[in-house]
Design a protein around this motif. Structure first.
Motif, mmCIF file in Angstrom:
data_model
loop_
_atom_site.group_PDB
_atom_site.id
_atom_site.type_symbol
_atom_site.label_atom_id
_atom_site.label_comp_id
_atom_site.label_asym_id
_atom_site.label_seq_id
_atom_site.Cartn_x
_atom_site.Cartn_y
_atom_site.Cartn_z
ATOM 1 N N HIS A 77 0.807 -1.215 0.000
ATOM 2 C CA HIS A 77 0.000 0.000 0.000
ATOM 3 C C HIS A 77 0.845 1.271 0.000
ATOM 4 C CE1 HIS A 77 -3.746 -2.168 0.446
ATOM 5 N NE2 HIS A 77 -3.185 -2.907 1.362
ATOM 6 N N GLN A 78 2.163 1.131 -0.004
ATOM 7 C CA GLN A 78 3.014 2.305 -0.109
ATOM 8 C C GLN A 78 3.333 2.666 -1.561
ATOM 9 O OE1 GLN A 78 6.378 2.531 2.527
ATOM 10 N NE2 GLN A 78 5.194 1.875 4.302
ATOM 11 N N ALA A 79 2.712 1.982 -2.509
ATOM 12 C CA ALA A 79 2.781 2.439 -3.906
ATOM 13 C C ALA A 79 2.041 3.773 -4.007
ATOM 14 C CB ALA A 79 2.160 1.407 -4.837
ATOM 15 N N GLU A 80 2.568 4.698 -4.810
ATOM 16 C CA GLU A 80 1.991 6.039 -4.882
ATOM 17 C C GLU A 80 1.878 6.510 -6.335
ATOM 18 O OE1 GLU A 80 3.142 8.883 -1.701
ATOM 19 O OE2 GLU A 80 4.943 7.622 -1.565
ATOM 20 N N GLU A 81 0.793 7.227 -6.605
ATOM 21 C CA GLU A 81 0.573 7.824 -7.924
ATOM 22 C C GLU A 81 0.965 9.301 -7.899
ATOM 23 O OE1 GLU A 81 -3.311 6.909 -9.803
ATOM 24 O OE2 GLU A 81 -3.641 5.719 -7.986
#
Length: 352
Positions: free
Chosen positions: A39-43
Motif C-alpha cells: 500500500h506504499q505504492a503512490e501515484e
C-alpha cells in the motif's frame, strides 16, 4: 529511482531509462513500494521540468512514503516507476458508489466496469500501448479488462504468421484481474503494467494454457477479490458460502488467501524479466493442477501439469508481498462441493 529534492512540487525523480521523449507533463505515473506493505505504492502527476535531463521527471506534490533509490549491499532496491497514461484510453463509466447486487456488502465503490473479450478464430490481435481503466466486473465471472477466451493456439502453431501479442498496456484501477488467458496458447504479453486491481492480476485460468510468454511486465497493488476462493482474503473466504456444502466453514489460511500478481496454472509457460511489486498474498504463484478445471475440463487430454517441465523462468523480481514472493502449489481441488468433500475450488497450500 531516487528523489532529488524533498519539497512539494519540487521533487525530481532520477530514473534508469530515458523517458523525456515519451513521458509528458500531465501524465500519471506510479512509484512502487519498497517496503513490506504494497500500500506504499503512490501515484503522481508529472509537471513541466525544463531543467530535467532525459532521465528525470518532476512530480506534483511530494511522496507520503520513503522509496529506496539505491543498490544496497549488491541488491537492487530501487523502486519501479511506471507510466500509467496512454494516448488511447478505454474505460468503464462509473457510478459514485456501489449499487444493486454488485457485492456492496464488500465494496463501497462501483465494481461494474467495462471489459474486452477475445474469442477464437480471429484474423489478428495485436494490442499496443492502450490504457484500460475501471475495467472488469466483480459480479460477473469472465468479465475482465482483457480476456483471451478459449482461443486455442494463437501463434504460428495456430496458423498465425505473426503471433498474437499484447504490448505496452496500462491496466489500472480495475475491478477483476488485469489480463486473463483462458484455454489459449502461445500469447506474448510484454511491457504491460497491472496496477490497483482485484483478484489474480496476470491469470492463467484452467491449467491447460501453455507456451504463453510474460516478458518485462509489472504488477503492483494486487488486492483481494471475490471470484475464486484463491482470490479472497480472510473476510471474503468465510463470508462467501454459496458453493460450500451445507455447514462447512473454510479455513482461510489453507483454503483461500492466495491472491497473486502472476497466477500460473501450467508449468509450460515463460516468465522473463517480470516484477511482482506488491500483492495481498503472493507475487508469483505456480499451481500445478492434477486435472484441468472449468470449461477446459475434458476439452483436451490431461496435461499432467505436475510432471510437465517448467518453461523459461529468468530474471524475475518480487517484493512487497505479504505472504510470499514465489509459491509453488502441487494441487488444488477441482470438483464441486459434496458431502464427501465440502470445499469448492480451493487452494490447498501444499507448497514447495
Amino acid at each position: 529511482m531516487g528523489f532529488l529534492v524533498d519539497a512539494a512540487d519540487q521533487v525530481v525523480l532520477n530514473l534508469q531509462d530515458e523517458v523525456q521523449q515519451t513521458w509528458k507533463p500531465g501524465d500519471n505515473i506510479v512509484v512502487a513500494s519498497t517496503d513490506y506493505s504494497m500500500h506504499q505504492a503512490e501515484e503522481f502527476t508529472l509537471l513541466p521540468c525544463p531543467q530535467c535531463t532525459s532521465r528525470q521527471v518532476r512530480i506534483q506534490g511530494k511522496p507520503r512514503y520513503n522509496h529506496v533509490g539505491e543498490i544496497l549491499d549488491g541488491v537492487d532496491m530501487r523502486a519501479e516507476v511506471a507510466l500509467l497514461s496512454r494516448n488511447i484510453l478505454v474505460y468503464g463509466e462509473m457510478e459514485n458508489s456501489c449499487y444493486g447486487d454488485n457485492l456492496c456488502q464488500f465494496f463501497n465503490h462501483d465494481t461494474y466496469g467495462g471489459h474486452i473479450k477475445i474469442f477464437r478464430n480471429f484474423s489478428s490481435v495485436h494490442l499496443s500501448h492502450v490504457e484500460l481503466k475501471n475495467m472488469g466486473q466483480q459480479r460477473e465471472m469472465g468479465s475482465y479488462p482483457l480476456h483471451f477466451h478459449m482461443c486455442g493456439d494463437v501463434d504460428q502453431r495456430g496458423g498465425y504468421r505473426e503471433p498474437t501479442y499484447v504490448d505496452g498496456l496500462s491496466i489500472h484501477h480495475s475491478f477483476s484481474r488485469c489480463l486473463t488467458i483462458h484455454a489459449t496458447n502461445g500469447l506474448l504479453v510484454k511491457n504491460t503494467v497491472g496496477y490497483d486491481t482485484l483478484g489474480h492480476c496476470f491469470f492463467l485460468e484452467d491449467g491447460i494454457e501453455q507456451r504463453n510468454t510474460f516478458y518485462h511486465n509489472l504488477g503492483l497493488l494486487t488486492q483481494p477479490g471475490t471470484l475464486l476462493p484463491t482470490d479472497r482474503n480472510e473476510t471474503l473466504c468465510t463470508s462467501i458460502r454459496d458453493k460450500v456444502y451445507k455447514g462447512y466453514t473454510p479455513s482461510p489460511s489453507t483454503e483461500c488467501k492466495a491472491v497473486s500478481t502472476f497466477w500460473i496454472a501450467n508449468p509450460n509457460n515463460n516468465l522473463i524479466s517480470n516484477v511482482a511489486a506488491g500483492s495481498q498474498d503472493a507475487g508469483i504463484w505456480f499451481v500445478f493442477h492434477s486435472s484441468s478445471t472449468g470449461d477446459s475440463h475434458g476439452l483436451v487430454p490431461e496435461t499432467k501439469a505436475e510432471l510437465t517441465p517448467l518453461g523459461i523462468f529468468y530474471n524475475n523480481r518480487v517484493h512487497s508481498n505479504f505472504k510470499a514472493g514465489l509459491f509453488i502449489d502441487k494441487g488444488v481441488k477441482t470438483s464441486n462441493a459434496s458431502a464427501a468433500d465440502p470445499r469448492e475450488y480451493l487452494c490447498l497450500d501444499n507448497s514447495a
